[in-house]
Write a protein that holds these residues in place. Structure first.
Motif, short mmCIF file in Angstrom:
data_model
loop_
_atom_site.label_atom_id
_atom_site.label_comp_id
_atom_site.label_asym_id
_atom_site.label_seq_id
_atom_site.Cartn_x
_atom_site.Cartn_y
_atom_site.Cartn_z
N PHE A 57 -8.74 -18.80 14.27
CA PHE A 57 -9.10 -19.48 15.51
C PHE A 57 -7.81 -19.78 16.27
O PHE A 57 -7.25 -20.88 16.16
N ASP A 61 -8.46 -8.01 17.17
CA ASP A 61 -8.37 -8.80 18.39
C ASP A 61 -6.93 -9.24 18.64
O ASP A 61 -6.45 -9.25 19.79
N ALA A 95 -11.17 -14.83 15.79
CA ALA A 95 -10.46 -13.61 16.19
C ALA A 95 -10.16 -12.77 14.96
O ALA A 95 -9.58 -13.26 13.99
N ASN A 152 -15.10 -22.21 20.07
CA ASN A 152 -14.19 -21.07 20.16
C ASN A 152 -14.60 -19.98 19.17
O ASN A 152 -14.89 -20.28 18.01
N PRO A 153 -14.60 -18.72 19.59
CA PRO A 153 -14.96 -17.65 18.66
C PRO A 153 -13.80 -17.32 17.73
O PRO A 153 -12.64 -17.51 18.07
N SER A 202 -13.41 -13.62 22.21
CA SER A 202 -12.29 -13.61 21.27
C SER A 202 -11.11 -12.79 21.78
O SER A 202 -9.95 -13.10 21.48
N ASP A 246 -9.32 -14.98 24.33
CA ASP A 246 -8.60 -16.03 23.60
C ASP A 246 -7.34 -15.47 22.94
O ASP A 246 -6.31 -16.14 22.90
N SER A 247 -7.43 -14.25 22.40
CA SER A 247 -6.27 -13.65 21.75
C SER A 247 -5.15 -13.39 22.76
O SER A 247 -3.97 -13.59 22.45
#
Length: 623
Positions: A540, A227, A223, A220-221, A250, A253-254
Motif C-alpha cells: 500500500f 504496478d 499495488a 487505497n488499493p 493502483s 497511486d504507484s
C-alpha cells in the motif's frame, strides 16, 4: 427556503418540479444521500409521479461474495463505513426492484460494478465529462441535489464543483423551473474559490445535525510489483517545472508514490531505475522527463483531486503556481479518497486551502474559454491515465468491452489525451498491465485489434507497461507495432508479430528484439527482487486503513480467488493443502479471519486454505 426537516425539503422540491422530477446529482461523494433517499421513497410510493436520476459513480459499500470474503470484509466494513448511509435506489437496482416510475441514468460506473446489471447497461449515457452538462440538460433536468459544506454562514460545493455551477447557471439563464437543493454536512471539507457560493445559490437549504453523517471513504488499493514497475517508468517521464494530471487506481497511486520517492528519496528512486534498466528509453527520459528531484515543482491540473496528488502536495512535489507567482498550485473538478484525505483537507491552513482551486470540469478538461491562460499555465504537461487494453497500432480500450457492456465510462480520458496533442511540449501517457487473468487463463492486454476503442489510434502517444515505455507519437504503423510488441508479455509476442506480418504491417524478416524476449513475470520478479528485499515495493504505497493482519490477508485472499477460478488452480490448491500447517507468524491473520481455533470440517479446511495462501504470498520483507 431554509429548513431542518427532511419532508419539508422534499415538499419544496416537488412543488417546483411537478409530476416529473428529473434530478441531477453529483458523481461520487457529493450526493446528499439522506435527501436523495427521501425523494426516491416519496416518488416510489406515489405512482402519479415520475423520477429520473441523472448522475455518475454511485458509491456502494463493499459486499462480500464467498465465505472467506465475508469473514474478511464484514469486520472491516463495520469499522470503516460506520454511519455512512447507502443509496436506496442502488439497492433496488441490484435486486431488480426499481419501481416503474423511477429511472436511473449514469455516465460513469465504478469500474466493473455494473457489468452484470442489464438495467444499468441499458441506461448508460456514453459522454465525455465535458459534455455531461449538455446531456443532462437535454434530459430535462429540473432538480439539482447536492451535499455542501458550511462554515460561519458560508457554503461550499466542496468535493463537486465539476458540473453543479454550470448546470445551475444554464437553468437559470433559461429561466427554466428548477429546484436547487442542498444538504449541509459539516464533515465535508470547506473549499474556497470557485467552490464557495452564497445561500442565495440554493432554492432549498436543508440543515439538520441529525442528517449529517461520516463521509464515504474509498480504501487505497494494493499495488502489485508490476504496478510499481509501471509507476517507476511513468515517474521518470514527468518534467520538472511542468504540469501533472493523474488517473486513479493502483497504477495512479504507484505513479504518485514514485514521484514522491524521486523527490524525497532520490537514492531509492535511483536504485529502482537501475533495477529496471531504462537503456531503451534513456533519450526519451532525458528529453521529456528526468530522474532528479523537483527543483521547480509541478502544477497539478487534474479532473479528480486524489489522495495521490495530496501526498505529492504534502511532499513538495506539487508547488508550482499556475501562472508565474500567482494562481493555484492545484486545480481539480472533484475529489474522492480515503479518510486520511478528508482529514488532511480539513486541517489545511488557509493559505494552503486557497492554493487549491476546485472548479468546473469544463475548465479542467479542456482549453476552451480561457485558452491563452490555459496554454500558458499547462506547459510541459503530462497527462497520465490508465487503460484496460492497447491495440498493436496504438488505440486504447478504457471504458467498455467489445460486446458493448460498459466497464466504467469515458470520463475525461479522451479530453486529456486530445489536449496532450494540442499543448506545446505536452505528452499523453497511458498505463496498463501487460496481461490479465480471465477464467483461469492469462490473456494479453496488448491485442492486435479490438471491437471497441476509447482512444483512436491517431491520438497515440506514450504507452507504459511493466516491461517498459513505447513512444508512439509520429511513428509509422510498423514502428508502432514493433514498439508495442517490445512492451508486451513475451508469451504473446510471437502471435502479435505473426498477425502484424499477415496484415502486411511488419516486414516478414522482422524479428522480436532479444531484450524484449525477457518480458516475463519471472524476469520482472528477478529485477525487482532487490527492491522488494529492501522494502521498496510496499503493498500500500500511499498507506491504508487496514491493520497489519489485514494487510497480509489482502494478497492472500486475492491469490486464493485466482487459484479457485480454474480447474488447474483448484488442483494446485488441493495438492498444496497436503501437509500444510499454519505458520506461527500467521496466528494474528488467522485470528482476524475467525480461524484461530477452527472447529468442524469446513472451518478446518478454510483455516488450512488461508494458511497456505499466507505462506504463498508472504513478502520478502516479512518474517
Amino acid at each position: 427556503m431554509r429548513t431542518a426537516d427532511l419532508d419539508t425539503a422534499v415538499d419544496a422540491i416537488l412543488a417546483r418540479t411537478g409530476e416529473l422530477t428529473v434530478c441531477g446529482t453529483p458523481l461520487g461523494l457529493g450526493k446528499p444521500v439522506p435527501l436523495l433517499n427521501a425523494l426516491y421513497a416519496r416518488i416510489k410510493e406515489d405512482p402519479r409521479r415520475r423520477l429520473a436520476i441523472v448522475t455518475a459513480l454511485s458509491l456502494e459499500i463493499p459486499r462480500p461474495g464467498s465465505a472467506l470474503e465475508r469473514r474478511f470484509l464484514e469486520p472491516y466494513v463495520a469499522r470503516a463505513f460506520a454511519g455512512v448511509p447507502e443509496l436506496d435506489y442502488l439497492r433496488d437496482l441490484r435486486r431488480g426492484a426499481m419501481p416503474r416510475n423511477v429511472e436511473l441514468f449514469e455516465f460513469y460506473f465504478r469500474p466493473g460494478a455494473m457489468l452484470g446489471v442489464p438495467a444499468a447497461q441499458q441506461n448508460h449515457i456514453s459522454t465525455n465529462y465535458t459534455h455531461a452538462v449538455r446531456d443532462i440538460l437535454a434530459r430535462g433536468v429540473n432538480a439539482i441535489l447536492v451535499m455542501v459544506a458550511e462554515r460561519a454562514g458560508r457554503y461550499s460545493l466542496s468535493c463537486n464543483t465539476d458540473l453543479t455551477i454550470d448546470l445551475v447557471q444554464a437553468l437559470r439563464a433559461w429561466q427554466a423551473p428548477c429546484a436547487v437543493a442542498a444538504l449541509v454536512n459539516r464533515n465535508l471539507p470547506f473549499m474556497t474559490g470557485d467552490a464557495e457560493v452564497g445561500p442565495e445559490f440554493f432554492d432549498v437549504l436543508l440543515d439538520s445535525p441529525a442528517l449529517e453523517h461520516p463521509l464515504f471513504a474509498v480504501p487505497n488499493p494494493p499495488a502489485e510489483p508490476a504496478d510499481h514497475a509501471i509507476g517507476i517508468y511513468a515517474a521518470a517521464l514527468v518534467k520538472d517545472g511542468g504540469t501533472l494530471q493523474l488517473g486513479i487506481g493502483s497504477l495512479g497511486d504507484s505513479v504518485a508514490h514514485w514521484l514522491r520517492q524521486r523527490h524525497v528519496e532520490p537514492t531509492a528512486f535511483a536504485h529502482a531505475v537501475d533495477a529496471l534498466g531504462l537503456e531503451r528509453s534513456r533519450a526519451l527520459i532525458r528529453d521529456e522527463g528526468g530522474l532528479e528531484p523537483f527543483a521547480k515543482g509541478l502544477f497539478a491540473s487534474s479532473e479528480m483531486f486524489t489522495w495521490g496528488l495530496m501526498t505529492l502536495l504534502r511532499a513538495g512535489v506539487i508547488r508550482r503556481r499556475a501562472d508565474e507567482d500567482i494562481g493555484p498550485v492545484l486545480q481539480a473538478a472533484f475529489f474522492l479518497g480515503p479518510g486520511d484525505f478528508y482529514r488532511e483537507l480539513h486541517e489545511l491552513a488557509e493559505p494552503e486551502r486557497d492554493a487549491i482551486l476546485m472548479t468546473s470540469v469544463a475548465r479542467i478538461n479542456d482549453l476552451f474559454g480561457e485558452e491563452n491562460l490555459a496554454r500558458r499555465q499547462r506547459h510541459d504537461a503530462r497527462f497520465i491515465n490508465v487503460c484496460m487494453m492497447m491495440t498493436l497500432f496504438g488505440a486504447a480500450v478504457s471504458d467498455a468491452l467489445a460486446d458493448g457492456r460498459v466497464v466504467s465510462g469515458v470520463g475525461g480520458q479522451y479530453n486529456f489525451v486530445a489536449m496532450a496533442h494540442e499543448l506545446a511540449r505536452a505528452r499523453s501517457i497511458l498505463l496498463l498491465r501487460s496481461t490479465r487473468e480471465a477464467g483461469g487463463r492469462i490473456e494479453s492486454n496488448v491485442v492486435f485489434n479490438y471491437g471497441h476503442e476509447t482512444i483512436p489510434r491517431h491520438l497515440r502517444d506514450i504507452v507504459v507497461t511493466e516491461y517498459g515505455i513505447a513512444d508512439l507519437r509520429g511513428r509509422t504503423d510498423a514502428e508502432v507495432a514493433a514498439a508495442m510488441i517490445g512492451i508486451a508479455d513475451a508469451r504473446f509476442q510471437e502471435h502479435l508479430a505473426e498477425r502484424a506480418k499477415a496484415a502486411g504491417k511488419l516486414p516478414r524478416a522482422w524479428r522480436i528484439p532479444r531484450d524484449a524476449l525477457e518480458n516475463t513475470p519471472d524476469g520482472l520478479a528477478a529485477r525487482l527482487a532487490p527492491l522488494a528485499a529492501h522494502g521498496l515495493l510496499p503493498l500500500f504505497p500511499l498507506g491504508t486503513d487496514f491493520d497489519a493482519a489485514e494487510q497480509c490477508l489482502v494478497p492472500a485472499l486475492k491469490w486464493l480467488k485466482t487459484q479457485a477460478s480454474s480447474w488447474r488452480g483448484r488442483l494446485a490448491l488441493a495438492t498444496g493443502l497436503v501437509g500444510v500447517t499454519p505458520d506461527p507468524h500467521d496466528a494474528q491473520a488467522l485470528q482476524r479471519m475467525g480461524l484461530g481455533a477452527a472447529s468442524g470440517v469446513r472451518e478446518r479446511l478454510l483455516r488450512r486454505l488461508v494458511a497456505l495462501a499466507l505462506q504463498r504470498t508472504r513478502q520478502p520483507s516479512q518474517p
